[in-house]
Design a protein around this motif. Structure first.
Motif, short mmCIF file in Angstrom:
data_model
loop_
_atom_site.label_atom_id
_atom_site.label_comp_id
_atom_site.label_asym_id
_atom_site.label_seq_id
_atom_site.Cartn_x
_atom_site.Cartn_y
_atom_site.Cartn_z
N LEU A 1 0.84 -1.21 0.00
CA LEU A 1 0.00 0.00 0.00
C LEU A 1 0.87 1.25 0.00
O LEU A 1 0.43 2.32 -0.46
N VAL A 2 2.12 1.18 0.50
CA VAL A 2 3.01 2.34 0.49
C VAL A 2 3.34 2.75 -0.94
O VAL A 2 3.16 3.92 -1.31
N PRO A 3 3.84 1.85 -1.81
CA PRO A 3 4.05 2.27 -3.20
C PRO A 3 2.76 2.58 -3.95
O PRO A 3 2.73 3.52 -4.75
N LEU A 4 1.70 1.81 -3.72
CA LEU A 4 0.45 2.06 -4.45
C LEU A 4 -0.09 3.45 -4.17
O LEU A 4 -0.52 4.16 -5.08
N LEU A 5 -0.06 3.87 -2.91
CA LEU A 5 -0.55 5.20 -2.56
C LEU A 5 0.40 6.27 -3.09
O LEU A 5 -0.03 7.32 -3.57
N TRP B 1 0.11 8.51 4.24
CA TRP B 1 1.24 7.81 3.60
C TRP B 1 2.44 7.78 4.54
O TRP B 1 3.06 6.72 4.73
N LYS B 2 2.75 8.91 5.14
CA LYS B 2 3.93 8.97 6.01
C LYS B 2 3.76 8.08 7.23
O LYS B 2 4.71 7.40 7.66
N GLU C 1 -8.09 5.56 9.46
CA GLU C 1 -9.39 5.80 8.84
C GLU C 1 -9.26 6.18 7.38
O GLU C 1 -10.04 5.74 6.53
N PHE C 2 -8.23 7.00 7.07
CA PHE C 2 -8.02 7.39 5.67
C PHE C 2 -7.70 6.17 4.83
O PHE C 2 -8.28 5.97 3.75
N ILE C 3 -6.77 5.34 5.29
CA ILE C 3 -6.35 4.18 4.51
C ILE C 3 -7.49 3.19 4.34
O ILE C 3 -7.68 2.61 3.25
N VAL C 4 -8.27 2.96 5.38
CA VAL C 4 -9.40 2.04 5.28
C VAL C 4 -10.39 2.53 4.22
O VAL C 4 -10.88 1.75 3.39
N GLY C 5 -10.68 3.83 4.23
CA GLY C 5 -11.58 4.40 3.22
C GLY C 5 -10.98 4.35 1.83
O GLY C 5 -11.69 4.04 0.85
N TRP C 6 -9.70 4.62 1.72
CA TRP C 6 -9.02 4.57 0.42
C TRP C 6 -9.02 3.16 -0.16
O TRP C 6 -9.27 2.98 -1.35
N LEU C 7 -8.77 2.17 0.67
CA LEU C 7 -8.78 0.79 0.20
C LEU C 7 -10.16 0.38 -0.32
O LEU C 7 -10.28 -0.31 -1.34
N TYR D 1 -9.92 0.00 -4.26
CA TYR D 1 -9.74 -1.42 -4.61
C TYR D 1 -10.92 -2.29 -4.17
O TYR D 1 -10.88 -3.51 -4.36
N GLY D 2 -11.94 -1.71 -3.58
CA GLY D 2 -13.09 -2.48 -3.14
C GLY D 2 -12.78 -3.41 -1.98
O GLY D 2 -13.47 -4.41 -1.79
N VAL D 3 -11.74 -3.08 -1.22
CA VAL D 3 -11.34 -3.90 -0.06
C VAL D 3 -12.06 -3.39 1.17
O VAL D 3 -11.85 -2.25 1.60
N SER D 4 -12.91 -4.22 1.75
CA SER D 4 -13.65 -3.85 2.95
C SER D 4 -13.01 -4.50 4.17
O SER D 4 -12.81 -5.71 4.21
#
Length: 368
Positions: free
Chosen positions: A173-177, A277-278, A353-359, A363-366
């Protein structure tokens, strides 16, 4: 359990603080592992950075442990490392044993941080005896690398990228974001077993962008760079004492993602996306790989392994041999390893919370 763990840690700190003997003398005390085999479980395939890290340390650990036992690295890949971690959670052994250790990575830490429903392991139950920092490098084929204008990646937005990924909730997720923040169109192919498999996809032309942790980059990608078939794009960077992202000490001539972001129009190094990201970069890289003894390990076992890794670090040739295999990063034991574990397994709620929402959105990852 909490009281027991605090007692163990206090005893370990005292042992480090008061020890004045040479490493070989220190290790004469503790467990006697003569004639035994230590099993070091790695929850990934044998092609990735965790394999290279464990295979580097295994013979050195064997020499440093009392009785010089055989240290065997065993690979248990599956479900982005949660399979192996869940198995390790269920392992307990008697005080007289001490022949099982586990190697965690950022891809094990991230599902834990994000509340992945497949996670049935608890880091607070484990006993850390080594924490290894590392870095990461993104790289491109030569024809695409030529499109970059210095550190400006804007021209790469015209390209459709394919990336071999272990999964969106892993360290990937670090490179993808990061690539998304740069405005790049990167389509991940999920399901590879290890980052080494992603490198092989790149070599075969099945992927046209990739990243590797430092140990894998040094061993597997540097030959490609020397052959002219890969060009480094950027490192993720490192942290200075004030928590600022600076150039990776292993790759000081390479720009960091922060530098590339600052040079690329539309990429911001402030705000909730950057903060998320950081936060996950910090959780995933400065203390990316750790060695644990399982729940129920004795004070004697914890002390023995911590002293063994301390003895490995004290070798006169360690700085030289580790730089070539692992890169130039902190190798932490004792209180520093405890602090590294804390930074690797805690992130701000806002970042999570940001990463969970972004996923979910990307990517449709719940994870709910």
């Amino acid at each position: 359990m909490v009281l027991k763990k605090l007692t163990q840690r206090l005893a370990l700190s005292v042992a480090f603080a008061t020890c004045t003997l040479a490493p070989s003398q220190v290790l004469a005390e503790g467990l006697d592992l003569t004639g035994k085999t230590v099993e070091w479980v790695i929850p990934f395939s044998e092609t990735g950075g965790s394999a290279k890290w464990a295979n580097f340390y295994a013979p050195l650990l064997s020499e440093a442990l009392p009785g010089q036992p055989t240290v065997v690295v065993k690979f248990m890949p599956g479900a982005g490392s949660t399979k192996g971690a869940n198995w390790f959670q269920g392992q307990e052994y008697s005080d007289s044993d001490g022949t099982l250790i586990f190697g965690s990575s950022g891809s094990t830490q991230f599902p834990y941080l994000l509340g992945d429903p497949r996670v049935r392991y608890e880091y607070k139950d484990w006993n850390v005896v080594l924490a290894s920092g590392t870095g990461g490098v993104a790289y491109l084929p030569p024809d695409l690398a030529e499109k970059m204008n210095g550190n400006d990646a804007s021209a790469l937005r015209e390209t459709d990228f394919i990336y071999g990924s272990q999964g969106a909730t892993r360290l990937d997720l670090v490179p993808l974001l990061a690539w998304e923040m740069l405005g790049l169109n990167v389509e991940p192919v999920f399901g590879i077993k290890g980052r080494g498999d992603g490198r092989l996809m790149f070599e075969r032309g099945e992927a046209n962008i990739d990243y590797q942790t430092s140990s894998s980059y040094l061993k597997g990608v540097t030959p490609l760079v020397e052959a002219g078939t890969a060009v480094p794009m950027m490192s993720w960077g490192a942290l200075d004492d004030e928590g600022n992202i600076v150039r990776d000490p292993t790759f000081p001539d390479m720009p960091t993602f922060k530098e590339v972001c600052e040079a690329t129009d539309g990429c911001e190094t402030s705000g909730e996306k950057w903060d998320a990201w950081k936060a996950f970069f910090i959780a995933g890289f400065p203390a990316q790989k750790m060695v644990f003894l399982p729940n129920g390990a004795s004070e004697d076992a914890i002390n023995t392994y911590a002293k063994a890794f301390e003895a490995v670090k004290a070798r006169g040739d360690f700085a030289e041999i580790s730089a070539g295999r692992l890169g130039k990063y902190p190798q932490m034991t004792g209180a520093k390893a405890d602090a590294a574990l804390k930074s690797a397994t805690e992130v701000p709620t806002s970042a999570k919370e940001f990463i969970v929402g972004w996923l979910q959105d990307r990517y449709g990852v719940s994870l709910k």
